[in-house]
Design a protein around this motif. Structure first.
Motif, PDB file in Angstrom:
ATOM      1  N   PRO A 182       0.826  -1.213   0.000  1.00  0.00           N
ATOM      2  CA  PRO A 182       0.000   0.000   0.000  1.00  0.00           C
ATOM      3  C   PRO A 182       0.859   1.261   0.000  1.00  0.00           C
ATOM      4  O   PRO A 182       2.000   1.255   0.474  1.00  0.00           O
ATOM      5  CB  PRO A 182      -0.789  -0.122   1.303  1.00  0.00           C
ATOM      6  N   SER A 183       0.287   2.348  -0.515  1.00  0.00           N
ATOM      7  CA  SER A 183       0.930   3.660  -0.411  1.00  0.00           C
ATOM      8  C   SER A 183       0.177   4.558   0.558  1.00  0.00           C
ATOM      9  O   SER A 183       0.678   5.612   0.943  1.00  0.00           O
ATOM     10  CB  SER A 183       1.021   4.329  -1.782  1.00  0.00           C
ATOM     11  N   VAL A 184      -1.033   4.144   0.944  1.00  0.00           N
ATOM     12  CA  VAL A 184      -1.829   4.856   1.937  1.00  0.00           C
ATOM     13  C   VAL A 184      -2.250   3.857   3.005  1.00  0.00           C
ATOM     14  O   VAL A 184      -2.748   2.771   2.689  1.00  0.00           O
ATOM     15  CB  VAL A 184      -3.083   5.510   1.326  1.00  0.00           C
ATOM     16  N   GLY A 185      -2.021   4.207   4.264  1.00  0.00           N
ATOM     17  CA  GLY A 185      -2.420   3.354   5.372  1.00  0.00           C
ATOM     18  C   GLY A 185      -3.361   4.092   6.307  1.00  0.00           C
ATOM     19  O   GLY A 185      -3.149   5.272   6.594  1.00  0.00           O
ATOM     20  N   VAL A 186      -4.395   3.415   6.757  1.00  0.00           N
ATOM     21  CA  VAL A 186      -5.365   3.980   7.693  1.00  0.00           C
ATOM     22  C   VAL A 186      -5.368   3.131   8.953  1.00  0.00           C
ATOM     23  O   VAL A 186      -5.533   1.906   8.875  1.00  0.00           O
ATOM     24  CB  VAL A 186      -6.793   4.007   7.095  1.00  0.00           C
ATOM     25  N   PRO A 216       5.762   3.252   1.760  1.00  0.00           N
ATOM     26  CA  PRO A 216       6.942   3.864   1.147  1.00  0.00           C
ATOM     27  C   PRO A 216       7.249   5.213   1.792  1.00  0.00           C
ATOM     28  O   PRO A 216       6.373   5.814   2.443  1.00  0.00           O
ATOM     29  CB  PRO A 216       6.526   4.027  -0.319  1.00  0.00           C
ATOM     30  N   PRO A 217       8.457   5.726   1.627  1.00  0.00           N
ATOM     31  CA  PRO A 217       8.812   7.018   2.229  1.00  0.00           C
ATOM     32  C   PRO A 217       7.897   8.163   1.820  1.00  0.00           C
ATOM     33  O   PRO A 217       7.683   9.095   2.592  1.00  0.00           O
ATOM     34  CB  PRO A 217      10.249   7.251   1.733  1.00  0.00           C
ATOM     35  N   ASP A 218       7.349   8.101   0.603  1.00  0.00           N
ATOM     36  CA  ASP A 218       6.428   9.138   0.147  1.00  0.00           C
ATOM     37  C   ASP A 218       4.970   8.742   0.358  1.00  0.00           C
ATOM     38  O   ASP A 218       4.058   9.354  -0.205  1.00  0.00           O
ATOM     39  CB  ASP A 218       6.668   9.465  -1.323  1.00  0.00           C
ATOM     40  N   GLY A 219       4.733   7.726   1.177  1.00  0.00           N
ATOM     41  CA  GLY A 219       3.383   7.280   1.473  1.00  0.00           C
ATOM     42  C   GLY A 219       2.683   8.192   2.461  1.00  0.00           C
ATOM     43  O   GLY A 219       3.253   9.166   2.963  1.00  0.00           O
ATOM     44  N   THR A 220       1.424   7.851   2.744  1.00  0.00           N
ATOM     45  CA  THR A 220       0.596   8.663   3.635  1.00  0.00           C
ATOM     46  C   THR A 220      -0.108   7.776   4.645  1.00  0.00           C
ATOM     47  O   THR A 220      -0.619   6.705   4.287  1.00  0.00           O
ATOM     48  CB  THR A 220      -0.467   9.439   2.827  1.00  0.00           C
ATOM     49  N   VAL A 232       1.959   8.427  19.477  1.00  0.00           N
ATOM     50  CA  VAL A 232       2.901   7.311  19.303  1.00  0.00           C
ATOM     51  C   VAL A 232       2.963   6.894  17.842  1.00  0.00           C
ATOM     52  O   VAL A 232       4.053   6.748  17.256  1.00  0.00           O
ATOM     53  CB  VAL A 232       2.485   6.119  20.186  1.00  0.00           C
ATOM     54  N   LEU A 233       1.802   6.714  17.229  1.00  0.00           N
ATOM     55  CA  LEU A 233       1.751   6.285  15.835  1.00  0.00           C
ATOM     56  C   LEU A 233       2.279   7.371  14.909  1.00  0.00           C
ATOM     57  O   LEU A 233       3.043   7.090  13.971  1.00  0.00           O
ATOM     58  CB  LEU A 233       0.312   5.910  15.456  1.00  0.00           C
ATOM     59  N   ARG A 234       1.886   8.591  15.168  1.00  0.00           N
ATOM     60  CA  ARG A 234       2.337   9.715  14.328  1.00  0.00           C
ATOM     61  C   ARG A 234       3.857   9.799  14.301  1.00  0.00           C
ATOM     62  O   ARG A 234       4.463   9.994  13.246  1.00  0.00           O
ATOM     63  CB  ARG A 234       1.744  11.017  14.876  1.00  0.00           C
ATOM     64  N   ASP A 235       4.470   9.629  15.449  1.00  0.00           N
ATOM     65  CA  ASP A 235       5.920   9.799  15.535  1.00  0.00           C
ATOM     66  C   ASP A 235       6.697   8.610  14.981  1.00  0.00           C
ATOM     67  O   ASP A 235       7.923   8.681  14.832  1.00  0.00           O
ATOM     68  CB  ASP A 235       6.320  10.046  16.994  1.00  0.00           C
ATOM     69  N   ARG A 236       5.989   7.530  14.674  1.00  0.00           N
ATOM     70  CA  ARG A 236       6.666   6.360  14.102  1.00  0.00           C
ATOM     71  C   ARG A 236       6.758   6.425  12.584  1.00  0.00           C
ATOM     72  O   ARG A 236       7.362   5.555  11.960  1.00  0.00           O
ATOM     73  CB  ARG A 236       5.939   5.078  14.519  1.00  0.00           C
ATOM     74  N   PHE A 237       6.150   7.438  11.996  1.00  0.00           N
ATOM     75  CA  PHE A 237       6.136   7.522  10.529  1.00  0.00           C
ATOM     76  C   PHE A 237       6.694   8.860  10.084  1.00  0.00           C
ATOM     77  O   PHE A 237       6.264   9.912  10.557  1.00  0.00           O
ATOM     78  CB  PHE A 237       4.710   7.337  10.005  1.00  0.00           C
ATOM     79  N   ASN A 238       7.616   8.826   9.139  1.00  0.00           N
ATOM     80  CA  ASN A 238       8.271  10.049   8.681  1.00  0.00           C
ATOM     81  C   ASN A 238       7.655  10.639   7.418  1.00  0.00           C
ATOM     82  O   ASN A 238       8.059  11.707   6.971  1.00  0.00           O
ATOM     83  CB  ASN A 238       9.762   9.780   8.433  1.00  0.00           C
ATOM     84  N   GLY A 239       6.682   9.933   6.845  1.00  0.00           N
ATOM     85  CA  GLY A 239       6.056  10.417   5.625  1.00  0.00           C
ATOM     86  C   GLY A 239       4.913  11.383   5.909  1.00  0.00           C
ATOM     87  O   GLY A 239       4.820  11.991   6.976  1.00  0.00           O
ATOM     88  N   ASN A 240       4.013  11.493   4.941  1.00  0.00           N
ATOM     89  CA  ASN A 240       2.874  12.404   5.047  1.00  0.00           C
ATOM     90  C   ASN A 240       1.850  11.861   6.040  1.00  0.00           C
ATOM     91  O   ASN A 240       1.528  10.670   6.019  1.00  0.00           O
ATOM     92  CB  ASN A 240       2.230  12.578   3.673  1.00  0.00           C
ATOM     93  N   LYS A 241       1.344  12.735   6.924  1.00  0.00           N
ATOM     94  CA  LYS A 241       0.376  12.327   7.940  1.00  0.00           C
ATOM     95  C   LYS A 241      -0.872  13.196   7.856  1.00  0.00           C
ATOM     96  O   LYS A 241      -0.759  14.420   7.755  1.00  0.00           O
ATOM     97  CB  LYS A 241       0.993  12.421   9.337  1.00  0.00           C
ATOM     98  N   ALA A 250      -7.244  18.745  14.170  1.00  0.00           N
ATOM     99  CA  ALA A 250      -7.230  17.646  13.206  1.00  0.00           C
ATOM    100  C   ALA A 250      -7.291  18.220  11.793  1.00  0.00           C
ATOM    101  O   ALA A 250      -7.815  19.311  11.565  1.00  0.00           O
ATOM    102  CB  ALA A 250      -8.404  16.703  13.450  1.00  0.00           C
ATOM    103  N   ASP A 251      -6.770  17.493  10.830  1.00  0.00           N
ATOM    104  CA  ASP A 251      -6.803  17.953   9.443  1.00  0.00           C
ATOM    105  C   ASP A 251      -8.197  17.820   8.839  1.00  0.00           C
ATOM    106  O   ASP A 251      -8.602  18.625   7.999  1.00  0.00           O
ATOM    107  CB  ASP A 251      -5.799  17.156   8.607  1.00  0.00           C
ATOM    108  N   VAL A 252      -8.908  16.785   9.229  1.00  0.00           N
ATOM    109  CA  VAL A 252     -10.284  16.554   8.772  1.00  0.00           C
ATOM    110  C   VAL A 252     -11.143  16.457  10.026  1.00  0.00           C
ATOM    111  O   VAL A 252     -10.920  15.581  10.865  1.00  0.00           O
ATOM    112  CB  VAL A 252     -10.377  15.265   7.931  1.00  0.00           C
ATOM    113  N   ILE A 253     -12.112  17.366  10.142  1.00  0.00           N
ATOM    114  CA  ILE A 253     -12.864  17.502  11.395  1.00  0.00           C
ATOM    115  C   ILE A 253     -14.346  17.218  11.165  1.00  0.00           C
ATOM    116  O   ILE A 253     -14.927  17.632  10.153  1.00  0.00           O
ATOM    117  CB  ILE A 253     -12.704  18.930  11.967  1.00  0.00           C
TER     118      ILE A 253
END
Length: 325
Positions: A182-186, A216-220, A232-241, A250-253
């Motif tokens: 996947p390139s997008v994970g939820v 992938p590094p450019d994933g979301t 915790v989860l946010r800080d484990r991923f370096n890509g787009n959040k 929140a980005d989507v409210i």
């Protein structure tokens, strides 16, 4: 499924051709002799209470073009098909699915979490189907057998794949994600499901976050901003959040949430640059959060707010399924 040669299958699964023509082809996958079609590859899977090798002869008699096995099997003497020997048929099924998926230039969206996976997956598909040709897993096809079988349904018309991924222990989400790429994970949330197996909520978070390691590094990644493991989860991923929730920041409210006597909710979907009212056709405030996760995926992919609203309002849960927690 597009045709695969026996030689190609052997290479993909790391198997040895014990019988048959390496240049012959298979056009379908089966793990159940009750639904096998002529020319299918039959994978003799093993479990705690079953052994598919016991049905290999039946699969051959029913028209299977090839068998993938990990032990010797009895076959009709005049059967002309191929036999591929592997160490582990379940692992081989995943390996072949990953190889098959790599043939297609599709965006894969993976959905996991303690609760809400099915509804969120269905809502994402309901929205994205407004713009693209979408493949999704059906029923309970969300494990190390169901995800591969879903991927084998890919054809050249598909543009998006939405996959629910379930797990019972450490390593399972990582395996499914490695297969599906996947390139997008939820991640809908981190709850207490399977705590009897994993021992703690932190261990559950670790298991679910395996998805992040396979993006992938450019994933979301799409995360619940109100979940206790959000940071915790946010800080484990370096890509787009992208975050979702009913909270500011929140980005989507989802705001102005109101539910009628039947429990069906109306809310205002608020994103950068716009807002729109959404009336969900299914009951429960928990489904507002599932809808927000789906909206977050859609906005990430550039879908218009009106299309998102229409997709969410037209959403239907699969028959015989209603998530209440």
């Amino acid at each position: 499924m597009e045709a695969l040669s026996i030689k190609e299958i052997c290479q993909a699964v790391g198997g040895t051709l014990k019988k048959g023509d390496k240049d012959s082809v298979a056009r379908g996958i089966s793990t159940d002799t009750r639904s096998i079609a002529a020319g299918d590859i039959f994978f003799a899977l093993k479990g705690d209470r079953f052994n598919g090798h016991s049905y290999a002869g039946s699969a051959a008699a029913s028209g299977a073009g090839a068998l993938v096995v990990s032990e010797k099997v009895d076959l009709p003497k005049d059967w002309p098909g191929a036999v591929i020997m592997v160490d582990d048929t379940r692992w081989a099924l995943g390996e072949l699915a990953g190889y098959y998926r790599s043939k297609f230039n599709v965006k894969v969206i993976a959905v996991t979490g303690s609760v809400g996976k099915t509804s969120t997956k269905e809502m994402i598909a309901s929205v994205l189907e407004k713009k693209w040709r979408v493949l999704k897993n059906e029923m309970n096809y969300n494990n190390e057998i169901g995800v591969p079988l879903t991927l084998f349904r890919l054809d050249r018309s598909h543009q998006i794949v939405v996959l629910e991924m379930a797990m019972r222990g450490i390593g399972e989400i990582r395996r499914l994600a490695a297969i599906a790429k996947p390139s997008v994970g939820v991640i809908t949330n981190i709850g207490l499901s399977h705590i009897e197996r994993l021992g703690s909520q932190g261990a559950i978070a670790d298991a679910k976050s395996e998805l992040l390691a396979e993006l992938p590094p450019d994933g979301t990644v799409i995360l619940n901003a109100e979940d206790c493991y959000y940071i915790v989860l946010r800080d484990r991923f370096n890509g787009n959040k992208v975050s979702f929730g009913s909270c500011q920041g929140a980005d989507v409210i989802g705001t102005r949430i109101k539910c009628n006597a039947a429990g069906k909710c109306t809310f205002t979907l608020l994103v950068e640059g716009g807002a729109i009212e959404v009336r969900l056709p299914v009951p429960g405030t928990h489904n507002v959060y599932n809808a927000l996760a789906a909206a977050a995926v859609a906005r990430h992919m550039g879908v218009d707010l009106y299309v998102i609203r229409d997709g969410l309002q037209g959403f239907k849960l699969p028959s015989m399924r209603m998530e209440l927690t």
